[in-house]
Motif scaffolding. Sequence first.
Motif, short mmCIF file in Angstrom:
data_model
loop_
_atom_site.label_atom_id
_atom_site.label_comp_id
_atom_site.label_asym_id
_atom_site.label_seq_id
_atom_site.Cartn_x
_atom_site.Cartn_y
_atom_site.Cartn_z
N MET A 36 0.84 -1.20 0.00
CA MET A 36 0.00 0.00 0.00
C MET A 36 0.87 1.24 0.00
O MET A 36 1.89 1.29 0.66
CB MET A 36 -0.93 0.01 1.21
N TYR A 37 0.44 2.23 -0.76
CA TYR A 37 1.07 3.54 -0.81
C TYR A 37 0.08 4.54 -0.24
O TYR A 37 -0.75 5.08 -0.96
CB TYR A 37 1.49 3.89 -2.24
N GLY A 38 0.17 4.73 1.07
CA GLY A 38 -0.78 5.60 1.76
C GLY A 38 -2.19 5.06 1.59
O GLY A 38 -2.43 3.86 1.65
N LYS A 39 -3.12 5.98 1.38
CA LYS A 39 -4.53 5.61 1.17
C LYS A 39 -4.94 5.78 -0.29
O LYS A 39 -6.12 5.82 -0.60
CB LYS A 39 -5.42 6.47 2.06
N LYS A 40 -3.96 5.86 -1.19
CA LYS A 40 -4.26 6.17 -2.59
C LYS A 40 -4.01 5.02 -3.57
O LYS A 40 -4.58 4.99 -4.64
CB LYS A 40 -3.45 7.38 -3.06
N ARG A 41 -3.15 4.06 -3.22
CA ARG A 41 -2.80 2.99 -4.17
C ARG A 41 -2.49 1.71 -3.42
O ARG A 41 -1.87 1.73 -2.36
CB ARG A 41 -1.59 3.39 -5.01
N ILE A 42 -2.91 0.59 -4.00
CA ILE A 42 -2.57 -0.73 -3.47
C ILE A 42 -2.16 -1.62 -4.65
O ILE A 42 -2.77 -1.56 -5.72
CB ILE A 42 -3.73 -1.35 -2.67
N ILE A 50 -9.89 -11.16 -10.47
CA ILE A 50 -10.83 -10.22 -9.86
C ILE A 50 -12.19 -10.90 -9.73
O ILE A 50 -12.73 -11.43 -10.70
CB ILE A 50 -10.97 -8.95 -10.72
N ALA A 51 -12.75 -10.88 -8.53
CA ALA A 51 -14.07 -11.48 -8.29
C ALA A 51 -15.17 -10.42 -8.32
O ALA A 51 -16.26 -10.68 -8.80
CB ALA A 51 -14.07 -12.20 -6.94
N VAL A 52 -14.89 -9.24 -7.78
CA VAL A 52 -15.86 -8.13 -7.75
C VAL A 52 -15.11 -6.85 -8.08
O VAL A 52 -14.02 -6.61 -7.56
CB VAL A 52 -16.52 -8.00 -6.36
N TYR A 53 -15.71 -6.04 -8.96
CA TYR A 53 -15.11 -4.75 -9.27
C TYR A 53 -16.20 -3.69 -9.34
O TYR A 53 -17.01 -3.68 -10.25
CB TYR A 53 -14.34 -4.80 -10.59
N ARG A 54 -16.20 -2.83 -8.32
CA ARG A 54 -17.11 -1.68 -8.28
C ARG A 54 -16.28 -0.48 -7.81
O ARG A 54 -15.18 -0.64 -7.32
CB ARG A 54 -18.25 -1.92 -7.29
N GLU A 55 -16.85 0.69 -7.96
CA GLU A 55 -16.16 1.90 -7.55
C GLU A 55 -15.89 1.95 -6.05
O GLU A 55 -14.92 2.55 -5.60
CB GLU A 55 -17.02 3.12 -7.94
N ASP A 56 -16.74 1.28 -5.27
CA ASP A 56 -16.61 1.31 -3.82
C ASP A 56 -16.10 0.00 -3.22
O ASP A 56 -15.86 -0.09 -2.02
CB ASP A 56 -17.94 1.68 -3.16
N ASN A 78 -3.79 -1.21 -13.45
CA ASN A 78 -3.07 -2.27 -14.17
C ASN A 78 -3.64 -3.61 -13.73
O ASN A 78 -3.89 -3.84 -12.55
CB ASN A 78 -1.57 -2.21 -13.84
N TYR A 79 -3.85 -4.49 -14.70
CA TYR A 79 -4.29 -5.85 -14.41
C TYR A 79 -3.43 -6.79 -15.23
O TYR A 79 -3.50 -6.80 -16.45
CB TYR A 79 -5.76 -6.05 -14.77
N GLY A 80 -2.57 -7.51 -14.56
CA GLY A 80 -1.69 -8.45 -15.24
C GLY A 80 -1.65 -9.76 -14.48
O GLY A 80 -2.21 -9.90 -13.39
N ILE A 85 -2.97 -3.27 -9.86
CA ILE A 85 -2.78 -1.97 -9.21
C ILE A 85 -4.13 -1.27 -9.16
O ILE A 85 -4.79 -1.11 -10.19
CB ILE A 85 -1.76 -1.10 -9.96
N ILE A 86 -4.52 -0.86 -7.96
CA ILE A 86 -5.80 -0.17 -7.75
C ILE A 86 -5.52 1.20 -7.14
O ILE A 86 -4.80 1.31 -6.15
CB ILE A 86 -6.72 -0.98 -6.82
N ASP A 87 -6.08 2.23 -7.76
CA ASP A 87 -5.98 3.60 -7.26
C ASP A 87 -7.36 4.06 -6.80
O ASP A 87 -8.37 3.59 -7.30
CB ASP A 87 -5.48 4.55 -8.35
#
Length: 98
Positions: A36-42, A50-56, A78-80, A85-87
């Motif tokens: 994790m990079y702070g609260k902005k990126r993981i 990916i099992a679930v992808y929503r904005e929240d 990024n999805y590899g 990578i999730i922002d």
Amino acid sequence: MNINFGGGCLSRIKDILVDKLDMPYELLNDDVKLTMYGKKRIIIERHKGIAVYREDQVKIAYSGGMVCISGKGMTIKNYGKDDIIIDGELCGVTYEEV
């Protein structure tokens, strides 16, 4: 004589090897790795998709279950096969065992 090497025993053997031989944990373990990079990126490594992808909410499968990430305005940058990578505005990370 029966010897049972169930999942728990094998995991314990790996932990002992890592500890006694001073080996990097990642060499003997296929657990998911989160950075994790702070609260902005993981960054999620060693995932199974990916099992679930929503904005929240984003749920990422791994060998032991799901990593559940909650937040606001989350996007997949990024999805590899090696990492995801999730922002966004990350609020929490929890695990669900399967």
